[in-house]
Design an enzyme around this catalytic site. Sequence first.
Site, PDB file in Angstrom:
ATOM      1  N   ASP A 157     -11.725  -1.516  -9.479  1.00 55.79           N
ATOM      2  CA  ASP A 157     -11.682  -0.292 -10.266  1.00 55.79           C
ATOM      3  C   ASP A 157     -10.464  -0.222 -11.166  1.00 55.79           C
ATOM      4  OD1 ASP A 157     -14.074   0.767  -9.441  1.00 55.79           O
ATOM      5  OD2 ASP A 157     -13.225   2.042  -7.883  1.00 55.79           O
ATOM      6  N   TYR A 177     -27.332   8.311   2.364  1.00 62.59           N
ATOM      7  CA  TYR A 177     -27.754   7.094   3.052  1.00 62.59           C
ATOM      8  C   TYR A 177     -27.094   7.033   4.425  1.00 62.59           C
ATOM      9  CZ  TYR A 177     -23.324   5.580   0.899  1.00 62.59           C
ATOM     10  OH  TYR A 177     -22.011   5.505   0.475  1.00 62.59           O
ATOM     11  N   GLU A 224       0.836  -1.193   0.000  1.00 64.56           N
ATOM     12  CA  GLU A 224       0.000   0.000   0.000  1.00 64.56           C
ATOM     13  C   GLU A 224       0.879   1.255   0.000  1.00 64.56           C
ATOM     14  OE1 GLU A 224      -2.423   3.014   0.179  1.00 64.56           O
ATOM     15  OE2 GLU A 224      -3.203   0.987  -0.193  1.00 64.56           O
ATOM     16  N   GLN A 225       0.571   2.197  -0.900  1.00 61.19           N
ATOM     17  CA  GLN A 225       1.424   3.370  -1.034  1.00 61.19           C
ATOM     18  C   GLN A 225       1.297   4.349   0.132  1.00 61.19           C
ATOM     19  OE1 GLN A 225       0.538   5.748  -4.450  1.00 61.19           O
ATOM     20  NE2 GLN A 225      -1.651   5.924  -3.989  1.00 61.19           N
TER      21      GLN A 225
END
Length: 400
Positions: free
Chosen positions: A291, A212, A33-34
Amino acid sequence: MKDLRVAIVGGGIGGLTLALALRQKGIDSTIYEQADELREVGAAVALSANATRFYTGRLELGDAISKVWYEVQALIYRDARDGEKIAEMRFDYKGRYGAPYVGIHRADLQVVLSQAVGLDKIELSKRLVGIDDSGNEAVLTFADGSSATADLVIGADGARSTVRRLLLGYDDAYYSGAYAFRGVVTPDKMPSMPDPEAIQFWMMPGQHCLHYPIGANGDHNFFLVERNGLPWEEKGWIAPSNDEEKLARWHDKHPAIVEMISAVSCGERWALFHRPPLGRWSKGRVTLIGDAAHALVPHHGQGANTSIEDAIVLADQLGSNTDLDAARAEFERLRRGRTRKIQFASITNADVLHLPDGPRADERNARLAAPDAWDRHLDWIHSFKADEEEPTDAQGGTWL
């Protein structure tokens, strides 16, 4: 493939879920993870049964995660100007699908997932700068000068994926013509809000507001979307803004909406980008999920959900097929059609939400209010079981 070394680039929802699903198949992985700490971009996420079924079921996270999510009770569409209720879809969602529809703060979800994965399997401050796949293993190089090796690299690094850019050789992000303001509001700041237990879309020409409830306290996440059709001139995906700009087109709308979006300051506006579908998600020893493979605009709320589906299906294929290339080819075959349909539906949903006043808006409202609206337009997303069935061309459709 129990000796397979998997490097997962990205410690978001998709990457963490994949690590857990791989572990169940006896496959070891390390997440790179960066960021220097685990943190999710964006305030919150809505998770539907096509994703939550895996957290409450096979990944056995139900006890931990149910403490930090809010089970929403309905989907409601309104006119943003006068608050008129256009459509209400309310039924026993959990009874129908066997898993809940929830709102959850991304940070809370990430805490649950990262604790389950184990911090010893997550390396922070690892910003990927290159992948050398020319030898008998993939070599990842990071900005801090370190490197890592793996038999398989999974790009789970989101819509602004470095792995995708390295594979393609260019950035193919496409601006949708819309941007959004985000915020989280406590219930006491929005006393006029009708149906606070529901996911709600407030629509008007050229814009909409989605909100929501999230978390145990029922805080509300709002997502205020505006379309102007102009090019995005900023260098990045986020531009500085202010409350005056946020309220410019909303200050005279229904009091409940004005109340909610005025409760917190917004110093940024977020461009909504998506990416064109790829013919393949794998090249050499590198595969994309979530994504990074199929970034979509958030108008169906399925970005995180499809990432979770991807993680489950990829883990299943890697766990059951000793041929690595065949496993990834089958993963793509199973996932490509469904994710493309959801990408298309998400893009066209903005057109539906933003229709100008007139016959087409009237037709939209009638279709939304029809007794079979959920079955015709949304069931295909929520009922899907990624580990049991294949998508078919007959599933789903657009609103109009």
